[in-house]
Design an enzyme around this catalytic site. Structure first.
Site, PDB file in Angstrom:
ATOM      1  N   ASN A   1      91.156  77.903  15.898  1.00 40.69           N
ATOM      2  CA  ASN A   1      92.557  77.982  15.454  1.00 40.69           C
ATOM      3  C   ASN A   1      93.016  79.391  15.077  1.00 40.69           C
ATOM      4  O   ASN A   1      94.177  79.720  15.246  1.00 40.69           O
ATOM      5  CB  ASN A   1      92.820  76.989  14.311  1.00 40.69           C
TER       6      ASN A   1
ATOM      7  N   LYS B   1      79.881  84.524  17.632  1.00 42.69           N
ATOM      8  CA  LYS B   1      80.154  83.622  18.757  1.00 42.69           C
ATOM      9  C   LYS B   1      81.500  82.939  18.515  1.00 42.69           C
ATOM     10  O   LYS B   1      81.630  82.088  17.649  1.00 42.69           O
ATOM     11  CB  LYS B   1      79.078  82.543  18.904  1.00 42.69           C
ATOM     12  N   PRO B   2      82.505  83.325  19.303  1.00 45.47           N
ATOM     13  CA  PRO B   2      83.799  82.660  19.147  1.00 45.47           C
ATOM     14  C   PRO B   2      83.720  81.219  19.641  1.00 45.47           C
ATOM     15  O   PRO B   2      82.765  80.834  20.325  1.00 45.47           O
ATOM     16  CB  PRO B   2      84.725  83.459  20.085  1.00 45.47           C
TER      17      PRO B   2
ATOM     18  N   PRO C   1      81.034  67.845  10.631  1.00 39.87           N
ATOM     19  CA  PRO C   1      79.818  67.406  11.336  1.00 39.87           C
ATOM     20  C   PRO C   1      79.016  68.586  11.897  1.00 39.87           C
ATOM     21  O   PRO C   1      77.783  68.616  11.792  1.00 39.87           O
ATOM     22  CB  PRO C   1      80.355  66.514  12.467  1.00 39.87           C
ATOM     23  N   THR C   2      79.702  69.588  12.477  1.00 40.53           N
ATOM     24  CA  THR C   2      78.981  70.767  12.977  1.00 40.53           C
ATOM     25  C   THR C   2      78.355  71.507  11.794  1.00 40.53           C
ATOM     26  O   THR C   2      77.215  71.972  11.875  1.00 40.53           O
ATOM     27  CB  THR C   2      79.942  71.710  13.735  1.00 40.53           C
TER      28      THR C   2
ATOM     29  N   GLU D   1      82.562  77.163   6.196  1.00 39.78           N
ATOM     30  CA  GLU D   1      84.006  76.946   6.039  1.00 39.78           C
ATOM     31  C   GLU D   1      84.371  75.769   6.929  1.00 39.78           C
ATOM     32  O   GLU D   1      84.499  75.928   8.139  1.00 39.78           O
ATOM     33  CB  GLU D   1      84.781  78.201   6.474  1.00 39.78           C
TER      34      GLU D   1
ATOM     35  N   CYS E   1      92.815  74.293   8.706  1.00 35.19           N
ATOM     36  CA  CYS E   1      91.814  73.523   7.958  1.00 35.19           C
ATOM     37  C   CYS E   1      92.292  73.114   6.569  1.00 35.19           C
ATOM     38  O   CYS E   1      91.959  72.051   6.080  1.00 35.19           O
ATOM     39  CB  CYS E   1      90.548  74.347   7.830  1.00 35.19           C
TER      40      CYS E   1
ATOM     41  N   GLU F   1      90.255  63.875   9.017  1.00 31.36           N
ATOM     42  CA  GLU F   1      90.952  65.103   9.385  1.00 31.36           C
ATOM     43  C   GLU F   1      91.512  64.943  10.800  1.00 31.36           C
ATOM     44  O   GLU F   1      90.788  64.576  11.722  1.00 31.36           O
ATOM     45  CB  GLU F   1      89.984  66.293   9.353  1.00 31.36           C
TER      46      GLU F   1
ATOM     47  N   GLU G   1      84.849  82.998   1.367  1.00 33.61           N
ATOM     48  CA  GLU G   1      85.240  84.167   2.139  1.00 33.61           C
ATOM     49  C   GLU G   1      86.303  84.915   1.339  1.00 33.61           C
ATOM     50  O   GLU G   1      86.878  84.378   0.387  1.00 33.61           O
ATOM     51  CB  GLU G   1      85.771  83.743   3.512  1.00 33.61           C
TER      52      GLU G   1
HETATM   53  P1  NAD Z   1      83.662  72.664  15.854  1.00 33.33           P
HETATM   54  O1  NAD Z   1      82.856  72.277  14.677  1.00 33.33           O
HETATM   55  O2  NAD Z   1      83.707  71.757  17.016  1.00 33.33           O
HETATM   56  O3  NAD Z   1      83.122  74.070  16.424  1.00 33.33           O
HETATM   57  C1  NAD Z   1      83.055  75.213  15.617  1.00 33.33           C
HETATM   58  C2  NAD Z   1      82.125  76.217  16.262  1.00 33.33           C
HETATM   59  O4  NAD Z   1      80.781  75.759  16.167  1.00 33.33           O
HETATM   60  C3  NAD Z   1      82.376  76.470  17.753  1.00 33.33           C
HETATM   61  O5  NAD Z   1      82.228  77.850  18.007  1.00 33.33           O
HETATM   62  C4  NAD Z   1      81.275  75.671  18.416  1.00 33.33           C
HETATM   63  O6  NAD Z   1      80.898  76.163  19.694  1.00 33.33           O
HETATM   64  C5  NAD Z   1      80.133  75.840  17.429  1.00 33.33           C
HETATM   65  N1  NAD Z   1      79.091  74.820  17.463  1.00 33.33           N
HETATM   66  C6  NAD Z   1      79.204  73.512  17.814  1.00 33.33           C
HETATM   67  N2  NAD Z   1      78.017  72.893  17.674  1.00 33.33           N
HETATM   68  C7  NAD Z   1      77.140  73.815  17.202  1.00 33.33           C
HETATM   69  C8  NAD Z   1      75.758  73.769  16.850  1.00 33.33           C
HETATM   70  N3  NAD Z   1      75.037  72.657  16.926  1.00 33.33           N
HETATM   71  N4  NAD Z   1      75.194  74.910  16.380  1.00 33.33           N
HETATM   72  C9  NAD Z   1      75.910  76.050  16.255  1.00 33.33           C
HETATM   73  N5  NAD Z   1      77.213  76.151  16.599  1.00 33.33           N
HETATM   74  C10 NAD Z   1      77.823  75.035  17.063  1.00 33.33           C
HETATM   75  O7  NAD Z   1      85.112  72.997  15.284  1.00 33.33           O
HETATM   76  P2  NAD Z   1      86.433  73.346  16.096  1.00 33.33           P
HETATM   77  O8  NAD Z   1      86.920  72.102  16.766  1.00 33.33           O
HETATM   78  O9  NAD Z   1      86.227  74.567  16.897  1.00 33.33           O
HETATM   79  O10 NAD Z   1      87.435  73.733  14.906  1.00 33.33           O
HETATM   80  C11 NAD Z   1      88.131  72.809  14.146  1.00 33.33           C
HETATM   81  C12 NAD Z   1      87.418  72.539  12.843  1.00 33.33           C
HETATM   82  O11 NAD Z   1      87.219  73.745  12.137  1.00 33.33           O
HETATM   83  C13 NAD Z   1      88.223  71.655  11.904  1.00 33.33           C
HETATM   84  O12 NAD Z   1      87.390  70.710  11.295  1.00 33.33           O
HETATM   85  C14 NAD Z   1      88.752  72.624  10.879  1.00 33.33           C
HETATM   86  O13 NAD Z   1      89.060  72.059   9.638  1.00 33.33           O
HETATM   87  C15 NAD Z   1      87.650  73.607  10.785  1.00 33.33           C
HETATM   88  N6  NAD Z   1      88.149  74.889  10.261  1.00 33.33           N
HETATM   89  C16 NAD Z   1      87.787  75.269   8.997  1.00 33.33           C
HETATM   90  C17 NAD Z   1      88.276  76.447   8.464  1.00 33.33           C
HETATM   91  C18 NAD Z   1      87.895  76.906   7.073  1.00 33.33           C
HETATM   92  O14 NAD Z   1      87.998  78.089   6.801  1.00 33.33           O
HETATM   93  N7  NAD Z   1      87.462  76.043   6.185  1.00 33.33           N
HETATM   94  C19 NAD Z   1      89.109  77.249   9.235  1.00 33.33           C
HETATM   95  C20 NAD Z   1      89.455  76.837  10.516  1.00 33.33           C
HETATM   96  C21 NAD Z   1      88.957  75.648  11.018  1.00 33.33           C
END
Ligand code: NAD
Length: 485
Positions: free
Chosen positions: A154, A177-178, A232-233, A251, A285, A382, A459
């Site tokens: 996001n 890693k983006p 979950p991640t 985060e 988030c 969420e 952060e």
């Molecule tokens: P996601 O959890 O699907 O992925 C996040 C990142 O983790 C990606 O780069 C993905 O490739 C990586 N990833 C996935 N599985 C992994 C693994 N097993 N090991 C290591 N890396 C792995 O999240 P998303 O869909 O990209 O983003 C949306 C989520 O992020 C929402 O839940 C949102 O609330 C959260 N978010 C939190 C904040 C915060 O600061 N608290 C900010 C922005 C987004």
């Protein structure tokens, strides 16, 4: 658009673009049109190895730089980002679909704030002296080593900078890693860091899906992992990092409450709810997606909200008059549509929106549900899209109890003219980032992060320093050592 978004290579390692087409393809889709704008490849094991080796070598050197010199590199990078704000904002818009009207003021600018803040802080980081009679202890604040940052989709520029700025200020190196959904922006930051004088290899970007993130997290050379992503991640990454007792910052997601009392200034409360549900098309988030409104105010609140949603201008995100963009991807749009379906099926009242907007791209109407109850899916999970749930409440105590009845704890807000009540309520809400008569401000000077399932660590602010450095103690005895034998 002033340039072609296709980068010279998928990864940026050791001060240069790197490509290895053996890696899985990553299609970069512009969410406003659904068209592919670039093609990248996920990092192969050889690319990951190259990035970690480059970071390890650069960190050893960087840690020896004086903190003031390290700070100067970060401040210079902040300045370059500001000078290139338009170009970086256009790229952020291409990566995410967020309107240029937003990205011009919220992304590269926020990233630049972080680089400037931690650049300034670098020279102030010290250990301390603890006098113990004639003996004394001094502490050494030192970097952790190689840090891994993993981003969500996001806020790709902001997330990369929020992690990298404090990491580098403390003397660490970073492999970032983006998200595979928005892989472009971090590459530009890597270029800028080198231009600002950072040693090659200090900030590296590797692309990939979850597996690439997972192999970075478990590498023994990595001292710290900072993830922005879903809960979950977060659980998976936290567990993997725990295997080798690595430092972590998590985060994660939220389902935050925004409580509007009947003495609130209505337009401000509606404005807060709009910011906390529809900015970035709801893909934030910390959003206050459970809007608890005191019963008498529910209908006036909904009426004013509907009126103000008439000001939504959806369309080409590059048009600066547009203030509302698409979902980041077709996948995310489908996820949100499924939540909207459940909202209707489970009996919530659809006040406005609910549908896909006509035309190309992944646009969803801003959606408001009223008569939402705590047990409904839309009130518990969420959504990460433009879906607001309005829940009626009667008493202060009830609002607090219901607001806290979630595993998450990222943010919380209160709108009221009664300042005593505002503080009393906020103190009882279980959330890391709280707001009184405001919502979703995130200045770099203030700590940001969640409690409960929304994460660990903070952060921004001076707090972030504790998560990117460690303190060692040195006891100095001035007299003889007394031993029992
Ligand atoms: P996601 O959890 O699907 O992925 C996040 C990142 O983790 C990606 O780069 C993905 O490739 C990586 N990833 C996935 N599985 C992994 C693994 N097993 N090991 C290591 N890396 C792995 O999240 P998303 O869909 O990209 O983003 C949306 C989520 O992020 C929402 O839940 C949102 O609330 C959260 N978010 C939190 C904040 C915060 O600061 N608290 C900010 C922005 C987004």
């Amino acid at each position: 658009m002033s340039y072609d978004p296709q980068p010279a290579g998928s990864h940026y390692i050791g001060g240069a673009y790197v490509e290895d087409k053996a890696g899985a393809e990553i299609a970069v889709i512009y969410p406003a049109t659904g068209k592919r704008i670039a093609t990248l490849h996920a990092a192969t094991p050889a690319v990951i190895e190259q990035a970690l080796a480059a970071a390890e070598a650069a960190q050893k050197d960087w840690a020896k730089w004086s903190p003031r010199e390290r700070g100067r590199v970060l401040t210079r990078a902040a300045q370059i980002m500001r000078e290139r704000n338009r170009e970086l904002s256009e790229l952020e818009t291409l990566d995410t679909g967020k309107p240029l009207q937003e990205t011009l003021v919220a992304d590269a600018t926020s990233g630049s704030d972080a680089l400037e803040y931690f650049g300034g802080l670098a020279a102030t980081l010290t250990g301390e002296h603890i006098q113990l009679g004639d003996d004394w202890v001094y502490t050494i604040r030192e970097p952790l080593g190689v840090c891994v940052g993993i981003g969500a989709w996001n806020y790709p520029t902001q997330i990369a900078c929020w992690k990298t700025a404090p990491a580098l200020a403390c003397g660490n190196a970073m492999v970032f890693k983006p998200s595979e959904t928005t892989p472009l922006c971090a590459l530009k930051i890597a270029e800028i860091m080198v231009e600002a004088g950072a040693p090659a290899g200090l900030f590296n970007v590797v692309q990939g899906y979850g597996e690439v993130g997972a192999s970075l997290v478990t590498d023994p050379r990595v001292a710290k992992v900072s993830l922005t992503g879903s809960a979950p991640t977060g659980k998976k990454v936290y567990a993997a990092a725990a295997g080798e007792m690595k430092h972590v910052t998590m985060e994660l997601g939220g389902k935050s409450p925004l409580i509007v009392f009947d003495d609130a200034e209505l337009d401000n409360a509606v404005g807060g709810a709009i910011l906390g549900n529809f900015y970035s098309s709801g893909q934030i988030c910390s959003n206050g997606t459970r809007v608890f409104v005191q019963r008498d105010l529910v209908e006036p609140f909904l009426d004013r909200l509907k009126e103000r949603l008439g000001g939504v201008v959806a369309g080409d995100p590059m048009d600066e008059a547009v203030n509302y963009g698409p979902m980041v991807s077709e996948k995310q749009m489908r996820i949100v549509q499924e939540f909207i379906r459940k909202g209707k099926d489970e009996g919530a009242r659809l006040v406005t929106g609910g549908g896909q907007m006509a035309g190309a791209g992944f646009f969803l109407e801003p959606t408001v549900f009223a008569d939402v109850t705590d047990d409904m899916t839309i009130a518990r999970e969420e959504i990460f899209g433009p879906v607001m749930s309005v829940l009626a409440f009667d008493t202060e105590e009830e609002a607090i109890t219901r607001a806290n009845a979630t595993p998450y704890g990222l943010s919380a807000g209160v709108f009221t003219r009664d300042i005593s009540r505002a503080h009393r309520v906020i103190r009882q809400l279980e959330a890391g980032s709280c707001f009184i008569n405001s919502y979703n401000d995130a200045p770099v000077e203030a700590p940001f992060g969640g409690v409960k399932a929304s994460g660990v660590g903070r952060e921004n602010s001076k707090e972030a320093i504790n998560h990117y450095s460690q303190v060692r103690s040195v006891y100095v005895r001035m007299g003889d050592v007394e031993a029992p034998f």
